[in-house]
Write an enzyme that holds these catalytic residues in place. Structure first.
Site, PDB file in Angstrom:
ATOM      1  N   HIS A  73       0.837  -1.202   0.000  1.00  0.00           N
ATOM      2  CA  HIS A  73       0.000   0.000   0.000  1.00  0.00           C
ATOM      3  C   HIS A  73       0.866   1.243   0.000  1.00  0.00           C
ATOM      4  O   HIS A  73       1.670   1.457   0.898  1.00  0.00           O
ATOM      5  CB  HIS A  73      -0.913   0.021   1.230  1.00  0.00           C
ATOM      6  CG  HIS A  73      -2.099  -0.873   1.077  1.00  0.00           C
ATOM      7  ND1 HIS A  73      -3.159  -0.852   1.942  1.00  0.00           N
ATOM      8  CD2 HIS A  73      -2.399  -1.797   0.131  1.00  0.00           C
ATOM      9  CE1 HIS A  73      -4.067  -1.740   1.535  1.00  0.00           C
ATOM     10  NE2 HIS A  73      -3.613  -2.326   0.453  1.00  0.00           N
ATOM     11  N   TYR A 201      -8.947   5.408   7.922  1.00  0.00           N
ATOM     12  CA  TYR A 201      -9.225   5.783   9.310  1.00  0.00           C
ATOM     13  C   TYR A 201     -10.268   6.893   9.250  1.00  0.00           C
ATOM     14  O   TYR A 201     -10.044   7.908   8.581  1.00  0.00           O
ATOM     15  CB  TYR A 201      -7.969   6.325   9.999  1.00  0.00           C
ATOM     16  CG  TYR A 201      -6.810   5.345  10.092  1.00  0.00           C
ATOM     17  CD1 TYR A 201      -6.611   4.593  11.249  1.00  0.00           C
ATOM     18  CD2 TYR A 201      -5.906   5.185   9.034  1.00  0.00           C
ATOM     19  CE1 TYR A 201      -5.545   3.710  11.356  1.00  0.00           C
ATOM     20  CE2 TYR A 201      -4.834   4.297   9.131  1.00  0.00           C
ATOM     21  CZ  TYR A 201      -4.656   3.564  10.294  1.00  0.00           C
ATOM     22  OH  TYR A 201      -3.596   2.691  10.394  1.00  0.00           O
ATOM     23  N   PRO A 293      -3.646   1.011  18.794  1.00  0.00           N
ATOM     24  CA  PRO A 293      -3.431   0.480  17.446  1.00  0.00           C
ATOM     25  C   PRO A 293      -3.535   1.509  16.316  1.00  0.00           C
ATOM     26  O   PRO A 293      -3.144   1.218  15.187  1.00  0.00           O
ATOM     27  CB  PRO A 293      -4.515  -0.587  17.309  1.00  0.00           C
ATOM     28  CG  PRO A 293      -5.550  -0.214  18.311  1.00  0.00           C
ATOM     29  CD  PRO A 293      -4.856   0.480  19.423  1.00  0.00           C
ATOM     30  N   TYR A 384       4.173   7.165   9.646  1.00  0.00           N
ATOM     31  CA  TYR A 384       3.356   5.985   9.335  1.00  0.00           C
ATOM     32  C   TYR A 384       4.189   4.880   8.694  1.00  0.00           C
ATOM     33  O   TYR A 384       4.042   3.709   9.028  1.00  0.00           O
ATOM     34  CB  TYR A 384       2.188   6.377   8.408  1.00  0.00           C
ATOM     35  CG  TYR A 384       1.100   5.329   8.385  1.00  0.00           C
ATOM     36  CD1 TYR A 384       0.106   5.306   9.362  1.00  0.00           C
ATOM     37  CD2 TYR A 384       1.081   4.342   7.400  1.00  0.00           C
ATOM     38  CE1 TYR A 384      -0.883   4.330   9.359  1.00  0.00           C
ATOM     39  CE2 TYR A 384       0.104   3.355   7.389  1.00  0.00           C
ATOM     40  CZ  TYR A 384      -0.880   3.364   8.367  1.00  0.00           C
ATOM     41  OH  TYR A 384      -1.851   2.392   8.377  1.00  0.00           O
TER      42      TYR A 384
HETATM   43  C1  PHB Z   1      -5.487  -4.064  11.059  1.00  0.00           C
HETATM   44  O1  PHB Z   1      -5.567  -4.341   9.863  1.00  0.00           O
HETATM   45  O2  PHB Z   1      -5.811  -4.880  11.937  1.00  0.00           O
HETATM   46  C2  PHB Z   1      -5.007  -2.723  11.439  1.00  0.00           C
HETATM   47  C3  PHB Z   1      -4.497  -1.879  10.467  1.00  0.00           C
HETATM   48  C4  PHB Z   1      -4.055  -0.621  10.806  1.00  0.00           C
HETATM   49  C5  PHB Z   1      -4.117  -0.203  12.119  1.00  0.00           C
HETATM   50  C6  PHB Z   1      -4.606  -1.051  13.111  1.00  0.00           C
HETATM   51  C7  PHB Z   1      -5.054  -2.310  12.761  1.00  0.00           C
HETATM   52  O3  PHB Z   1      -3.698   1.040  12.446  1.00  0.00           O
END
Ligand code: PHB
Ligand code: APR
Length: 392
Positions: A73, A201, A293, A384
Site C-alpha cells: 500500500h 481511518y 493500534p 506511518y
Molecule cells: C489491522 O488491519 O488490523 C489494522 C491496520 C491498521 C491499524 C490497526 C489495525 O492502524
C-alpha cells in the site's frame, strides 16, 4: 538442568524473530511459551508492516510467503466531514507499507524455527526468571508435570504486556509511564471483499471507525466502543450498521457485509517501561511498551527492538564486547517514545473523547489543516511508514 546462550520467554513475533535471527548468527536459544502452539498461531492481531519490518523478515529468511502474498500500500485514507482524503505515503516519504497479518508472520516464523530444529517449549507453566543481575541467569518452568531449570547467559523477556519478566525486576528499578484511553476497539474479521483499496481511518461524531483488510477477499473493520461493552451487545447486524454510519457515505456504500469470523474488543492504552534492560534481562516488544493500534506501530516497534537486540548479542558473541548491549535500552527507547507520541496523537485526532462539540470541531480543523498542508502530511507519512533507524 540444561543450558542455552539466550533464553527467550514468549513465542509471539518478538520471541520467534529474535530466536531466528540469533540462530542465523550461530547463537543458541530456547523459547519458552505459556500457551499452546495452536493458540499462538490462531491469535488475530494487526496487519501493517513498515518497510524496515519487511526487510528484517527477509533478512531472517522468513519473508518468502510475505513477498508473494502481501498487498503493498502506497497510501492510506483519512475520512472526515463525509469525505475521504488519500495520504500519498510513497509520494510524501518515498516508502510504502505491506499488508500482511501478524498471524501469518507468526506462522512463517514458527515454521522456520521448527524446520531448523529449534528448541521451542509450549504450554510451559509457572515460568520464573532469576539471577539476571548476576552472570548466571536461570529460568524455571513446569512442563508435562516436571520442573525444568534452564541456565543461560542472557534472558530476553518477549512475553508481552502480561508476562512475567517485567514483573520480576525489583520494584523501584523500573519506571512506568501509562495512559489509558476511555474507549476500546471492537474488531470484526469477515470473508468479504474490502470496502476500500487502502486502509481508511475515519473520524465521525458517532466515534472512530476504520476499514482494513488481510487480502482482497478478507476484510478487517473496527469501530470505537466503550471499554466495558459486552461483545454480546454487538451482533453482526448492529456492527455493520454502526460501521456504515461512521464512514463517508461513498465508502459506506461499498461495504460488503457477511458473517464475522472473529469479533473482539480491545482496550486502548499507551505504556512504556524504562529502562528496557535490567542486568542480563532484556525486555522486548509488548513486554516493554504498548501503543494504541491507531497507526499500527505495535508489531513494528517490537521488530525494531529485536533488530537492536540481535545485533548487540551477535556483536557480544563475535567480539566479546558488550557495549551495544549496554546501549540497548537507550537505543530502543528513542524510537519507542517517538512511536508512542505518534500513536497517541493519531488516536487523539481520530477518536471521540466526549460529547463536547468544541472538541470535535477542533479535530475537524486539525484534519482540514493536515490534509491541506504538504509539510504536515509529510510528517504523518514519515511516521506511518516508520522512522529511520537512529545511528547506533
Ligand atoms: C489491522 O488491519 O488490523 C489494522 C491496520 C491498521 C491499524 C490497526 C489495525 O492502524
Ligand atoms: N511465560 C511464557 N510465555 C508467556 C508468559 C509467561 N509467563 N506470559 C506471556 N507469555 C507469552 C504469550 O502467551 C505470548 O505468546 O508471550 C507471548 C507474547 O507475545 P505478544 O503479546 O504477541 O508480544 P510480542 O511478541 O512482543 O509481539 C509484539 O506488538 O502490538 C503488538 O499485537 C502486537 O502482539 C504484537 C506485539
Amino acid at each position: 538442568m540444561s543450558h542455552t546462550q539466550v533464553a527467550i520467554i514468549g513465542a509471539g513475533p518478538s520471541g520467534l524473530l529474535l530466536s531466528q535471527l540469533l540462530h542465523l548468527n550461530g547463537i543458541d536459544t530456547v523459547v519458552i511459551e505459556r500457551q499452546s502452539r495452536r493458540h499462538v498461531e490462531g491469535r488475530i492481531r494487526a496487519g501493517v508492516l513498515e518497510q524496515g519490518t519487511s526487510e528484517l523478515l527477509i533478512e531472517a529468511q522468513v519473508g518468502g510467503r510475505m513477498l508473494k502474498e502481501r498487498l503493498v500500500h502506497e497510501g492510506f485514507g483519512l475520512g472526515f466531514s463525509d469525505r475521504s482524503f488519500r495520504v500519498d505515503l510513497k509520494g510524501l516519504s518515498g516508502a510504502a507499507v505491506s499488508i500482511y497479518g501478524q498471524t501469518e508472520v507468526t506462522k512463517d516464523l514458527m515454521d522456520a524455527r521448527t524446520a531448523a530444529g529449534a528448541r521451542l517449549v509450549f504450554e510451559a507453566a509457572d515460568v520464573s526468571v532469576a539471577g539476571f543481575e548476576t552472570a548466571h541467569p536461570t529460568v524455571r518452568y513446569r512442563h508435562e508435570g516436571r520442573i525444568h531449570e534452564l541456565t543461560c547467559d542472557y534472558i530476553a523477556g518477549c512475553d508481552g504486556y502480561h508476562g512475567v519478566c517485567r514483573r520480576s525486576v525489583p520494584a523501584g528499578a523500573l519506571q512506568t509511564f501509562e495512559r489509558a484511553y476511555p474507549f476500546g476497539w471492537l474488531g470484526v474479521l469477515a470473508d468479504v471483499p474490502p470496502a476500500t483499496e487502502e486502509i481508511l481511518y475515519s473520524n465521525h461524531a458517532r466515534g472512530f471507525a476504520m476499514c482494513s483488510m488481510r487480502s482482497l477477499t478478507r476484510s478487517r473493520y473496527y469501530i470505537q466502543c466503550g471499554v466495558d461493552e459486552a461483545i454480546e451487545a454487538w451482533p453482526d447486524s448492529r456492527f455493520w450498521d454502526e460501521l456504515r454510519a461512521r464512514l463517508p457515505a461513498s465508502v459506506a456504500a461499498s461495504v460488503v457485509t457477511g458473517p464475522s469470523i472473529e469479533k473482539s474488543i480491545a482496550p486502548l492504552r499507551s505504556f512504556v517501561v524504562e529502562p528496557m534492560r535490567f542486568g542480563r534481562l532484556f525486555l522486548v516488544g509488548d513486554a516493554a511498551h504498548i501503543v494504541p493500534p491507531t497507526g499500527a506501530k505495535g508489531l513494528n516497534l517490537a521488530v525494531a527492538d529485536v533488530r537492536v537486540l540481535y545485533q548487540a548479542l551477535a556483536e557480544r558473541y563475535r567480539t566479546g564486547r558488550a557495549d551495544a548491549l549496554e546501549r540497548y535500552s537507550e537505543r530502543c527507547l528513542r524510537r519507542v517514545w517517538k512511536a508512542v507520541r505518534f500513536s497517541w496523537w493519531f488516536t487523539t485526532i481520530m477518536h471521540k473523547f466526549s460529547d463536547e462539540p468544541f472538541a470535535h470541531r477542533l479535530q475537524l480543523a486539525e484534519l482540514d489543516y493536515l490534509t491541506g498542508s504538504t509539510a504536515a502530511l509529510t510528517s504523518v507519512a514519515e511516521n506511518y511508514v516508520g522512522l529511520r533507524f537512529d545511528a547506533p
